[in-house]
Scaffold this motif. Sequence first.
Motif, PDB file in Angstrom:
ATOM      1  N   ALA A 161     -37.689  -5.731  21.737  1.00 18.67           N
ATOM      2  CA  ALA A 161     -37.341  -6.539  20.523  1.00 18.67           C
ATOM      3  C   ALA A 161     -37.634  -7.936  20.542  1.00 18.67           C
ATOM      4  CB  ALA A 161     -35.790  -6.503  20.157  1.00 18.67           C
ATOM      5  N   VAL A 162     -38.022  -8.757  19.539  1.00 18.95           N
ATOM      6  CA  VAL A 162     -38.471 -10.129  19.911  1.00 18.95           C
ATOM      7  C   VAL A 162     -37.937 -10.824  18.812  1.00 18.95           C
ATOM      8  CG1 VAL A 162     -40.647  -9.872  21.505  1.00 18.95           C
ATOM      9  CG2 VAL A 162     -40.896  -9.810  18.860  1.00 18.95           C
ATOM     10  N   GLY A 163     -37.788 -12.157  18.800  1.00 19.12           N
ATOM     11  CA  GLY A 163     -37.437 -12.952  17.722  1.00 19.12           C
ATOM     12  C   GLY A 163     -37.485 -14.228  17.772  1.00 19.12           C
ATOM     13  N   VAL A 164     -37.401 -15.018  16.730  1.00 18.21           N
ATOM     14  CA  VAL A 164     -37.385 -16.599  16.763  1.00 18.21           C
ATOM     15  C   VAL A 164     -36.453 -16.966  15.814  1.00 18.21           C
ATOM     16  CG1 VAL A 164     -39.875 -16.829  17.482  1.00 18.21           C
ATOM     17  CG2 VAL A 164     -39.164 -16.459  14.973  1.00 18.21           C
ATOM     18  N   ALA A 165     -35.787 -18.133  16.053  1.00 20.06           N
ATOM     19  CA  ALA A 165     -34.986 -18.807  15.231  1.00 20.06           C
ATOM     20  C   ALA A 165     -35.123 -20.460  15.174  1.00 20.06           C
ATOM     21  CB  ALA A 165     -33.451 -18.285  15.625  1.00 20.06           C
ATOM     22  N   TYR A 166     -34.507 -20.873  13.965  1.00 13.77           N
ATOM     23  CA  TYR A 166     -34.361 -22.490  13.932  1.00 13.77           C
ATOM     24  C   TYR A 166     -33.000 -22.671  13.297  1.00 13.77           C
ATOM     25  CZ  TYR A 166     -35.642 -27.004  11.754  1.00 13.77           C
ATOM     26  OH  TYR A 166     -35.499 -28.125  10.977  1.00 13.77           O
ATOM     27  N   THR A 167     -32.447 -23.969  13.738  1.00 14.25           N
ATOM     28  CA  THR A 167     -31.288 -24.447  13.275  1.00 14.25           C
ATOM     29  C   THR A 167     -31.231 -25.886  13.051  1.00 14.25           C
ATOM     30  OG1 THR A 167     -29.829 -22.424  13.744  1.00 14.25           O
ATOM     31  CG2 THR A 167     -28.948 -24.592  13.331  1.00 14.25           C
ATOM     32  N   ASP A 168     -30.947 -26.574  12.226  1.00 14.49           N
ATOM     33  CA  ASP A 168     -30.896 -27.893  12.010  1.00 14.49           C
ATOM     34  C   ASP A 168     -29.471 -28.336  11.353  1.00 14.49           C
ATOM     35  OD1 ASP A 168     -32.587 -30.510  12.321  1.00 14.49           O
ATOM     36  OD2 ASP A 168     -32.242 -30.657  10.244  1.00 14.49           O
ATOM     37  N   ILE A 169     -28.791 -29.133  12.047  1.00  7.96           N
ATOM     38  CA  ILE A 169     -27.294 -29.357  11.784  1.00  7.96           C
ATOM     39  C   ILE A 169     -27.377 -31.110  11.487  1.00  7.96           C
ATOM     40  CG2 ILE A 169     -24.861 -29.314  12.187  1.00  7.96           C
ATOM     41  CD1 ILE A 169     -25.744 -26.832  13.981  1.00  7.96           C
ATOM     42  N   ARG A 170     -26.981 -31.643  10.324  1.00 10.82           N
ATOM     43  CA  ARG A 170     -27.106 -33.069   9.877  1.00 10.82           C
ATOM     44  C   ARG A 170     -25.632 -33.443  10.162  1.00 10.82           C
ATOM     45  NH1 ARG A 170     -30.993 -30.498   7.618  1.00 10.82           N
ATOM     46  NH2 ARG A 170     -29.283 -29.462   5.998  1.00 10.82           N
ATOM     47  N   TYR A 171     -25.057 -33.591  11.447  1.00  8.13           N
ATOM     48  CA  TYR A 171     -23.647 -34.045  11.695  1.00  8.13           C
ATOM     49  C   TYR A 171     -23.492 -35.418  11.058  1.00  8.13           C
ATOM     50  CZ  TYR A 171     -23.618 -30.518  15.271  1.00  8.13           C
ATOM     51  OH  TYR A 171     -23.468 -29.134  16.020  1.00  8.13           O
ATOM     52  N   ALA A 172     -22.329 -35.776  10.524  1.00  9.72           N
ATOM     53  CA  ALA A 172     -21.948 -36.812  10.091  1.00  9.72           C
ATOM     54  C   ALA A 172     -22.296 -38.266  10.927  1.00  9.72           C
ATOM     55  CB  ALA A 172     -20.426 -37.047   9.326  1.00  9.72           C
ATOM     56  N   THR A 173     -21.865 -37.791  12.181  1.00  9.87           N
ATOM     57  CA  THR A 173     -21.607 -38.858  13.200  1.00  9.87           C
ATOM     58  C   THR A 173     -23.060 -39.239  13.805  1.00  9.87           C
ATOM     59  OG1 THR A 173     -21.534 -37.253  14.826  1.00  9.87           O
ATOM     60  CG2 THR A 173     -19.342 -38.219  14.094  1.00  9.87           C
ATOM     61  N   LEU A 174     -24.210 -38.718  13.268  1.00 10.94           N
ATOM     62  CA  LEU A 174     -25.588 -38.821  13.719  1.00 10.94           C
ATOM     63  C   LEU A 174     -26.325 -39.838  12.606  1.00 10.94           C
ATOM     64  CD1 LEU A 174     -26.834 -35.694  15.473  1.00 10.94           C
ATOM     65  CD2 LEU A 174     -25.750 -37.773  16.481  1.00 10.94           C
ATOM     66  N   LEU A 175     -25.466 -40.320  11.553  1.00 10.08           N
ATOM     67  CA  LEU A 175     -25.751 -41.163  10.729  1.00 10.08           C
ATOM     68  C   LEU A 175     -27.046 -40.782   9.913  1.00 10.08           C
ATOM     69  CD1 LEU A 175     -24.995 -44.498  12.687  1.00 10.08           C
ATOM     70  CD2 LEU A 175     -23.584 -43.076  11.223  1.00 10.08           C
ATOM     71  N   GLY A 176     -27.320 -39.529   9.225  1.00 13.00           N
ATOM     72  CA  GLY A 176     -28.296 -38.978   8.787  1.00 13.00           C
ATOM     73  C   GLY A 176     -29.315 -38.259   9.393  1.00 13.00           C
ATOM     74  N   ASP A 177     -29.019 -38.472  10.987  1.00 19.24           N
ATOM     75  CA  ASP A 177     -30.094 -37.655  11.740  1.00 19.24           C
ATOM     76  C   ASP A 177     -29.406 -36.363  11.995  1.00 19.24           C
ATOM     77  OD1 ASP A 177     -32.708 -39.032  12.874  1.00 19.24           O
ATOM     78  OD2 ASP A 177     -31.265 -40.613  12.658  1.00 19.24           O
ATOM     79  N   SER A 178     -29.964 -35.504  12.894  1.00 19.44           N
ATOM     80  CA  SER A 178     -29.373 -34.108  13.185  1.00 19.44           C
ATOM     81  C   SER A 178     -29.795 -33.885  14.497  1.00 19.44           C
ATOM     82  CB  SER A 178     -30.218 -33.361  12.408  1.00 19.44           C
ATOM     83  OG  SER A 178     -31.597 -33.247  12.517  1.00 19.44           O
ATOM     84  N   VAL A 179     -29.113 -32.462  15.169  1.00 21.36           N
ATOM     85  CA  VAL A 179     -29.472 -31.692  16.126  1.00 21.36           C
ATOM     86  C   VAL A 179     -30.383 -30.544  15.674  1.00 21.36           C
ATOM     87  CG1 VAL A 179     -28.665 -30.591  17.893  1.00 21.36           C
ATOM     88  CG2 VAL A 179     -27.251 -32.741  17.383  1.00 21.36           C
ATOM     89  N   ARG A 180     -31.411 -30.303  16.102  1.00 20.99           N
ATOM     90  CA  ARG A 180     -32.239 -29.389  15.808  1.00 20.99           C
ATOM     91  C   ARG A 180     -32.537 -28.419  17.162  1.00 20.99           C
ATOM     92  NH1 ARG A 180     -38.253 -30.242  16.619  1.00 20.99           N
ATOM     93  NH2 ARG A 180     -37.464 -29.629  18.591  1.00 20.99           N
TER      94      ARG A 180
END
Length: 366
Positions: free
Chosen positions: A224-243
């Motif tokens: 089995a193989v897989g790929v995933a992507y998540t981008d979270i735009r935390y309020a404390t990052l002032l418009g930026d995100s953790v990807r």
Amino acid sequence: MTTAVVVAAGLGVAPRAQAQSSVTMWGTLDLGISYISNIGGHSVWRMDNVDLPNLLGFSGSEDLGNGTHAIFRLVTQFGVNGNILALPNNGSESGTGLFAENAWVGLDNERYGKLTLGRQYDFMMDTLYSDVGADAARYGGGYYQYRDGPFGNLAIPGSPPGDGSYRFDHMGADTALDNVVKYTSPLIDGLRFGGMYAFGGTAGDFRENSADSFGLSYSFKPFAVGVAYTDIRYATLLGDSVRNIGVGASYNTPKLLLTALFTNTLNTLNGAMVNAVEVGALYFVVPSFSTSLAYTYMWGNAVVDHNHANQLDAVFKYHLSKRTAVYVQAVYQITNSGANALINGTFGSSSGNTQFIGRIGMQTTF
């Protein structure tokens, strides 16, 4: 994972067609004693749960006809030792309280797929952890195997104070997101895909605290193989995100499981980046005895001082039954000179560049 217990009749409701509807109660319990060699310069003995999360869950399905079911899931996490809720919320004030682990409702059609609404995992968990089974934490090291290390400058919102960034690649049993609309396809000749969006709920700023995630997996047994992507735009990052980006693979037979996982985590606000590569194996020597071994290498860019860490995790488990097991676990992390080792779940950095955990525990599922 669980033994089904149908409790619909005990909920005080009378389903229109009880034979076509069900509510299942399930759970996991884990408790043991860990010796941690160094937290802030001192060793410590601790009774906690790390190999499995302590969970109580309810899942339900109602047959609506034409291959469609109404479904729901409620899951809460708690501490056996002290009987308290254990609900890390990854930097958000939401997602605390009862059933903060998962709480969603939706529709599932065998031909068109599943649409769900509520507090749910993103596809780093759904695809890489569940569908592919690529994370050694799932079958071996538990919380201690989730990625952590001397990467404090990664600045993940919600991380405990110290040198680390708690579970930075967003793979773990307590990483659900609020206000999620998620679509997951049916399994089509081994292929499954999905996407989700989490509404931020912030007045005047549609993007703040929002998130999106996508996943794609393909199984061709025993692979089995897989790929995933998540981008979270935390309020404390002032418009930026953790990807987060992840790629995983597994090879699964009745006696042997081999896994490989790569994750990349980027804080777009300060440019900090950490990569992690993990390889693991689970082997059943006999049906009642298994052993697992995992190796993880983590390294960061200049923003995290080019810190890196090597971690080894070994678990020896004796299965008393299909539900219950006892186990012995050893974990060791070593970092580059000048960086403080930090194994996930210890919530405290070593005063040097090594940290060791020895553990004996017991777990059961129902």
